[in-house]
Design an enzyme around this catalytic site. Structure first.
Site, PDB file in Angstrom:
ATOM      1  NE  ARG A  18       1.072  10.315  -8.838  1.00  0.00           N
ATOM      2  CZ  ARG A  18       2.167  10.217  -8.083  1.00  0.00           C
ATOM      3  NH1 ARG A  18       2.979   9.200  -8.213  1.00  0.00           N
ATOM      4  NH2 ARG A  18       2.439  11.152  -7.189  1.00  0.00           N
ATOM      5  CG  HIS A  19      -2.506   5.746 -10.720  1.00  0.00           C
ATOM      6  ND1 HIS A  19      -3.359   5.717  -9.636  1.00  0.00           N
ATOM      7  CD2 HIS A  19      -1.258   5.526 -10.230  1.00  0.00           C
ATOM      8  CE1 HIS A  19      -2.654   5.495  -8.549  1.00  0.00           C
ATOM      9  NE2 HIS A  19      -1.363   5.390  -8.861  1.00  0.00           N
TER      10      HIS A  19
ATOM     11  N   GLY B  62       0.904  -5.127  -7.879  1.00  0.00           N
ATOM     12  CA  GLY B  62       0.443  -4.324  -9.004  1.00  0.00           C
ATOM     13  C   GLY B  62       1.435  -4.221 -10.129  1.00  0.00           C
ATOM     14  CG  HIS B  63       5.341  -1.549 -11.484  1.00  0.00           C
ATOM     15  ND1 HIS B  63       6.499  -2.129 -11.945  1.00  0.00           N
ATOM     16  CD2 HIS B  63       5.175  -0.409 -12.202  1.00  0.00           C
ATOM     17  CE1 HIS B  63       7.015  -1.366 -12.891  1.00  0.00           C
ATOM     18  NE2 HIS B  63       6.231  -0.313 -13.064  1.00  0.00           N
TER      19      HIS B  63
ATOM     20  CG  ASN C 154      -2.462  -1.543  -7.144  1.00  0.00           C
ATOM     21  OD1 ASN C 154      -2.719  -0.906  -8.157  1.00  0.00           O
ATOM     22  ND2 ASN C 154      -2.194  -0.961  -5.992  1.00  0.00           N
TER      23      ASN C 154
ATOM     24  CG  ASP D 120      -3.069   1.940  -8.322  1.00  0.00           C
ATOM     25  OD1 ASP D 120      -4.294   1.798  -8.208  1.00  0.00           O
ATOM     26  OD2 ASP D 120      -2.312   2.162  -7.355  1.00  0.00           O
ATOM     27  CG  HIS D 121       1.171   1.021 -12.218  1.00  0.00           C
ATOM     28  ND1 HIS D 121       1.364   2.383 -12.112  1.00  0.00           N
ATOM     29  CD2 HIS D 121       1.613   0.488 -11.054  1.00  0.00           C
ATOM     30  CE1 HIS D 121       1.930   2.654 -10.951  1.00  0.00           C
ATOM     31  NE2 HIS D 121       2.080   1.520 -10.290  1.00  0.00           N
TER      32      HIS D 121
ATOM     33  NE  ARG E 102      -0.556   9.269 -26.354  1.00  0.00           N
ATOM     34  CZ  ARG E 102      -0.244   8.697 -27.531  1.00  0.00           C
ATOM     35  NH1 ARG E 102      -1.186   8.309 -28.344  1.00  0.00           N
ATOM     36  NH2 ARG E 102       1.013   8.500 -27.847  1.00  0.00           N
TER      37      ARG E 102
ATOM     38  CG  HIS F  52      -3.156   4.723  -3.949  1.00  0.00           C
ATOM     39  ND1 HIS F  52      -1.809   4.814  -3.680  1.00  0.00           N
ATOM     40  CD2 HIS F  52      -3.747   5.727  -3.246  1.00  0.00           C
ATOM     41  CE1 HIS F  52      -1.599   5.844  -2.853  1.00  0.00           C
ATOM     42  NE2 HIS F  52      -2.761   6.404  -2.583  1.00  0.00           N
TER      43      HIS F  52
ATOM     44  CD  GLU G 210      -2.982   0.461  -2.272  1.00  0.00           C
ATOM     45  OE1 GLU G 210      -2.396   1.413  -2.825  1.00  0.00           O
ATOM     46  OE2 GLU G 210      -2.596  -0.690  -2.362  1.00  0.00           O
TER      47      GLU G 210
ATOM     48  CD  GLU H 197      -0.811  -3.843   1.641  1.00  0.00           C
ATOM     49  OE1 GLU H 197      -2.020  -3.520   1.597  1.00  0.00           O
ATOM     50  OE2 GLU H 197      -0.055  -3.815   0.652  1.00  0.00           O
TER      51      GLU H 197
ATOM     52  CG  HIS I 197       5.490  -1.111  -2.319  1.00  0.00           C
ATOM     53  ND1 HIS I 197       6.672  -0.826  -2.942  1.00  0.00           N
ATOM     54  CD2 HIS I 197       4.665  -0.070  -2.604  1.00  0.00           C
ATOM     55  CE1 HIS I 197       6.579   0.343  -3.555  1.00  0.00           C
ATOM     56  NE2 HIS I 197       5.364   0.817  -3.379  1.00  0.00           N
ATOM     57  N   GLY I 198       6.374  -3.931  -4.372  1.00  0.00           N
ATOM     58  CA  GLY I 198       7.621  -4.357  -5.017  1.00  0.00           C
ATOM     59  C   GLY I 198       7.733  -5.856  -5.229  1.00  0.00           C
TER      60      GLY I 198
ATOM     61  NE  ARG J 159      -0.052   8.982  -5.662  1.00  0.00           N
ATOM     62  CZ  ARG J 159       0.920   8.518  -4.856  1.00  0.00           C
ATOM     63  NH1 ARG J 159       1.144   7.224  -4.766  1.00  0.00           N
ATOM     64  NH2 ARG J 159       1.676   9.329  -4.177  1.00  0.00           N
TER      65      ARG J 159
ATOM     66  CB  THR K 279       5.479   3.959  -5.960  1.00  0.00           C
ATOM     67  OG1 THR K 279       4.576   2.976  -5.445  1.00  0.00           O
ATOM     68  CG2 THR K 279       6.875   3.642  -5.450  1.00  0.00           C
ATOM     69  CB  THR K 280       2.946   3.967  -1.335  1.00  0.00           C
ATOM     70  OG1 THR K 280       1.813   4.159  -2.179  1.00  0.00           O
ATOM     71  CG2 THR K 280       2.579   4.339   0.079  1.00  0.00           C
TER      72      THR K 280
HETATM   73  N1  PXP Z   1       0.272  -2.190  -1.266  1.00  0.00           N
HETATM   74  C1  PXP Z   1       0.176  -0.843  -1.112  1.00  0.00           C
HETATM   75  C2  PXP Z   1      -0.406  -0.326   0.165  1.00  0.00           C
HETATM   76  C3  PXP Z   1       0.582   0.035  -2.126  1.00  0.00           C
HETATM   77  O1  PXP Z   1       0.474   1.368  -1.939  1.00  0.00           O
HETATM   78  C4  PXP Z   1       1.070  -0.501  -3.326  1.00  0.00           C
HETATM   79  C5  PXP Z   1       1.468   0.409  -4.445  1.00  0.00           C
HETATM   80  O2  PXP Z   1       0.385   1.174  -4.843  1.00  0.00           O
HETATM   81  C6  PXP Z   1       1.124  -1.898  -3.468  1.00  0.00           C
HETATM   82  C7  PXP Z   1       0.747  -2.727  -2.409  1.00  0.00           C
HETATM   83  C8  PXP Z   1       1.557  -2.560  -4.731  1.00  0.00           C
HETATM   84  O3  PXP Z   1       2.889  -2.306  -5.015  1.00  0.00           O
HETATM   85  P1  PXP Z   1       3.473  -2.750  -6.409  1.00  0.00           P
HETATM   86  O4  PXP Z   1       2.795  -1.954  -7.460  1.00  0.00           O
HETATM   87  O5  PXP Z   1       4.930  -2.448  -6.269  1.00  0.00           O
HETATM   88  O6  PXP Z   1       3.185  -4.229  -6.560  1.00  0.00           O
END
Ligand code: PXP
Length: 241
Positions: free
Chosen positions: A48-49, A211-212, A6, A8-9, A17, A42, A69, A150, A189-190, A44, A99-100
């Site tokens: 935001r990103h 992602g993160h 992912n 996003d970040h 910026r 994602h 997403e 998921e 996630h996480g 959103r 976050t979600t």
């Molecule tokens: N899966 C879904 C559906 C999410 O919304 C997210 C966060 O955007 C992730 C996975 C990834 O989570 P993380 O950034 O904590 O790895």
């Protein structure tokens, strides 16, 4: 076990910026060159990103699976129908969250899902629903004819040490239930290098969305190395039948 990164970040840093760098599209190319099987982002509602431009370019550039997403907002859904990613993952979204924060309430969203899912599938888009490992939600995902669930791994990732086994058990049972109902199973996630192995060991799970942790680690070891490291952890032999 497939790894979807992912990005996003990467876009979060760019939006700090409102400039052009770092570009999540360039990051996606780097991730794929390092072994990622797919790319996730994602879009959103508050942008935001990730921006629409990113999604359109990612759709063109990503060689593996591109997974978008989105929340069930009419404007974002129309955009997805136009862009046609291989997969969409429908998530809950609240503007004030960082976050979600939880899974989709499939039961409460049923009328809107029954309207949206056939439209997405008609365009050849696979539909995933981001759900807590809760039997009622998994059952409801099957009833609205999603392709995937998921499983939200946030509660596992954030559990204090003693609670980890309990959360893994919920994930394992939900994965088995989903598979039994004919759903395909992803998770995310996480997840990070310390907690991913047990999730990679869950039965029936095909793809992890991460992602993160990868983007954070990339600050220290570089994006290619961060992806390779994660991919290597997913390639370990899996044990749970
Ligand atoms: N899966 C879904 C559906 C999410 O919304 C997210 C966060 O955007 C992730 C996975 C990834 O989570 P993380 O950034 O904590 O790895």
């Amino acid at each position: 076990m497939k790894l979807h990164v992912n990005v996003d970040h990467v876009a979060t840093v760019r939006q700090a910026r409102r400039g052009r760098e770092p570009d999540p599209v360039a990051a996606a190319v780097e991730c794929e060159l390092s072994g990622a099987d797919g790319i996730t982002c994602h879009l959103r509602e508050d942008r935001r990103h990730v921006q629409e431009r990113d999604v359109r370019l990612l759709r063109e550039v990503v060689q593996g699976v591109f997974n978008l997403e989105l929340a069930l907002a009419p404007e974002v859904l129309a955009f997805a129908l136009d862009v046609r990613p291989e997969e969409v993952c429908i998530v809950p979204e609240r503007r004030e969250e960082v976050t979600t924060e939880g899974g989709l309430d499939v039961l409460a969203s049923r009328p809107r899902l029954l309207e949206a899912i056939p439209r997405l599938r008609e365009k050849g888009i696979l539909v995933s629903l981001f759900v807590e490992p809760d039997p009622r939600q998994v059952e409801a995902a099957s009833a609205v004819r999603a392709d995937f669930v998921e499983l939200h791994t946030g509660a596992y990732a954030n559990a204090p040490r003693l609670g980890t086994e309990r959360e893994l058990k919920r994930l394992r049972e939900a994965a088995r239930q989903a598979h039994g109902l004919g759903l395909r199973v992803n998770a995310g996630h996480g997840l990070n290098v310390r907690n991913v192995a047990a999730v990679a060991d869950l039965p029936h799970v095909e793809e992890l969305n991460i992602g993160h942790a990868i983007v954070s680690r990339a600050l220290f070891v570089g994006l290619r190395e961060a992806v390779r490291e994660m991919k290597a952890l997913l390639a370990q032999p899996q044990g749970t039948p």
